[in-house]
Structure formats: C-alpha cells, structure tokens
Design an enzyme around this catalytic site. Structure first.
Site, PDB file in Angstrom:
ATOM      1  N   LYS A   8       0.850  -1.183   0.000  1.00  0.00           N
ATOM      2  CA  LYS A   8       0.000   0.000   0.000  1.00  0.00           C
ATOM      3  C   LYS A   8       0.885   1.233   0.000  1.00  0.00           C
ATOM      4  O   LYS A   8       1.899   1.275   0.704  1.00  0.00           O
ATOM      5  CB  LYS A   8      -0.908   0.001   1.239  1.00  0.00           C
ATOM      6  CG  LYS A   8      -1.838   1.192   1.358  1.00  0.00           C
ATOM      7  CD  LYS A   8      -2.645   1.103   2.649  1.00  0.00           C
ATOM      8  CE  LYS A   8      -3.655   2.228   2.751  1.00  0.00           C
ATOM      9  NZ  LYS A   8      -3.021   3.571   2.800  1.00  0.00           N
ATOM     10  N   SER A 189       6.541   6.050  -1.153  1.00  0.00           N
ATOM     11  CA  SER A 189       7.831   5.419  -1.465  1.00  0.00           C
ATOM     12  C   SER A 189       8.567   4.931  -0.226  1.00  0.00           C
ATOM     13  O   SER A 189       9.791   4.798  -0.237  1.00  0.00           O
ATOM     14  CB  SER A 189       8.725   6.394  -2.262  1.00  0.00           C
ATOM     15  OG  SER A 189       8.065   6.815  -3.444  1.00  0.00           O
ATOM     16  N   ARG A 190       7.835   4.704   0.858  1.00  0.00           N
ATOM     17  CA  ARG A 190       8.393   4.235   2.128  1.00  0.00           C
ATOM     18  C   ARG A 190       9.348   5.243   2.760  1.00  0.00           C
ATOM     19  O   ARG A 190      10.193   4.890   3.588  1.00  0.00           O
ATOM     20  CB  ARG A 190       9.098   2.872   1.953  1.00  0.00           C
ATOM     21  CG  ARG A 190       8.182   1.767   1.438  1.00  0.00           C
ATOM     22  CD  ARG A 190       7.058   1.486   2.422  1.00  0.00           C
ATOM     23  NE  ARG A 190       6.263   0.324   2.064  1.00  0.00           N
ATOM     24  CZ  ARG A 190       5.070   0.383   1.448  1.00  0.00           C
ATOM     25  NH1 ARG A 190       4.563   1.561   1.089  1.00  0.00           N
ATOM     26  NH2 ARG A 190       4.396  -0.713   1.187  1.00  0.00           N
ATOM     27  N   LEU A 191       9.213   6.514   2.389  1.00  0.00           N
ATOM     28  CA  LEU A 191      10.049   7.572   2.984  1.00  0.00           C
ATOM     29  C   LEU A 191       9.295   8.172   4.177  1.00  0.00           C
ATOM     30  O   LEU A 191       8.944   9.352   4.200  1.00  0.00           O
ATOM     31  CB  LEU A 191      10.380   8.640   1.934  1.00  0.00           C
ATOM     32  CG  LEU A 191      11.092   8.122   0.676  1.00  0.00           C
ATOM     33  CD1 LEU A 191      11.368   9.283  -0.290  1.00  0.00           C
ATOM     34  CD2 LEU A 191      12.392   7.416   1.045  1.00  0.00           C
TER      35      LEU A 191
END
Length: 212
Positions: A8, A189-191
């Site tokens: 997600k 972006s998992r940042l």
C-alpha cells in the site's frame, strides 16, 4: 496474489518537527483525539510485547485504559503470561497502529503495578459480567474445555447476583513509564516520517528525527 506482492502506498499526511508538541504525552493525546474522530473500532487497542527472564519474547493485543504524564495503563490478570513476564522482567514495549490514518506510535519503558486503589476504581467501572469474568478466568493456563469456563461463569453470576463483586487479588493494572515514544507517519515510497522522544536524566524530552 502472492503475499510478497501485497503493498500500500501511504499518502494521507506528513509530519514535521514544528508540528510536534514538546511533551510526547500531549502529542499522543492530539493524535488519539484524531483517531477517535474517525470512529475506528477499538482505537485504544495496542500490541504489548514482553519478555521473560530468559529474554524469550511474547506479544498480544491489550486495551489502553489510561494515559497521563506518568505513562500508559492497562489491566490484566497478574498470573497471566504477560503478568508473569513483567514480574520477572519489568521492561516492555507498546505499539499502536492506526491503519486508516497511516500512523504508528511505538513506546518502550519500565512497567510497574498501579496502586491497588486505582485498580479497584477501574474494576468497579467495568460491566458486571466483565467483573465476574475476571474472577472465573485462570488466564493463560491450560483448560480441559469450554464447559469448565461456562459453568464457572454461571456459578459466579449466581454467587454475586445481589452482592458487590470485589476486586480479585490477582487482577489489576500495570503502568508503562516511557523511556522512548516514537511517532511514525507513513509517507509515499516508504520515505516515512519518524520522530523519537527520549527521556533525559532531568525528565526533559529530547526529540530526534529518525531515518525511515
């Protein structure tokens, strides 16, 4: 679909240093009020991780029943697995995960029993049948079958039908006094945004941004 393909993208919000309250408990209350506004099911559910004296971990979901500048409070049977773990090793971690808001709060610290009077006040606030259940359940122990539980429950209901139900001697609250509290906000972006509050020797709090 393969499990590895489940993912997600987190896009709801960000978290900036200037937005944080200097007091982590106030920051928690701010987020918690936002969670309540979304009308989630059991917004006070949290993972409690403990370990025994050998360092063997266990985790389960419990319910937060109080929070202030002293810490986070939950209630349980002191003879349960978590109760035994905390008697041997009074260090634990909590994790709140509110998927609809793409947020986590992770807490670590030391745990101690709350005062008996505090446990009694909370116990009296519980529904009658929940109080009966606290007497009946030999939490975490092996049982022969559900019939034993249901029969014991029925007997206790009859016993206390017209009587005040006292607090069981092996039941009460724990308070986790935090050493660290981390606020995690999912980002694309998992940042992710992560900020950790760390308690200092003078009980002040240091705030640091962590890499995602």
């Amino acid at each position: 679909m393969a499990i590895a393909d489940l993912r997600k993208e987190y896009t709801r919000a960000g978290l900036r240093r200037r937005e944080l309250d200097p007091n982590p408990f106030q920051q928690f209350q701010k987020w918690f009020q936002q969670v309540l506004a979304t009308q989630l099911t059991e917004p006070n559910a949290m993972t409690l991780a403990t370990a025994d004296k050998e360092g063997r971990p266990s985790a389960r979901i419990v319910l937060l029943k109080g929070v202030d500048d002293r810490g986070f409070v939950f209630y349980t049977n002191y003879e349960s697995r978590k109760g035994r773990d905390l008697a041997e090793n009074p260090h634990a971690a909590l994790v709140f995960y509110w998927t609809e808001l793409e947020r986590q709060v992770c807490v670590t610290g030391e745990v101690a029993r709350v005062a008996r009077e505090e446990s009694e006040a909370y116990f009296k606030s519980r529904p009658m049948l929940n109080r009966v259940g606290a007497w009946v359940s030999k939490q975490s122990q092996v049982m022969s079958g559900r019939e034993a539980l249901e029969q014991g429950f029925k007997m206790m209901v009859e016993t206390y039908r017209d009587r005040e139900i006292p607090l069981p001697p092996n039941w009460g609250g724990f308070r986790l006094s935090p050493q660290t509290i981390e606020f995690w906000q999912g980002r694309p972006s998992r940042l992710h945004d992560r900020f950790r509050y760390s308690r200092q020797a003078d009980n002040a709090w240091r705030i640091e941004r962590l890499w995602p």
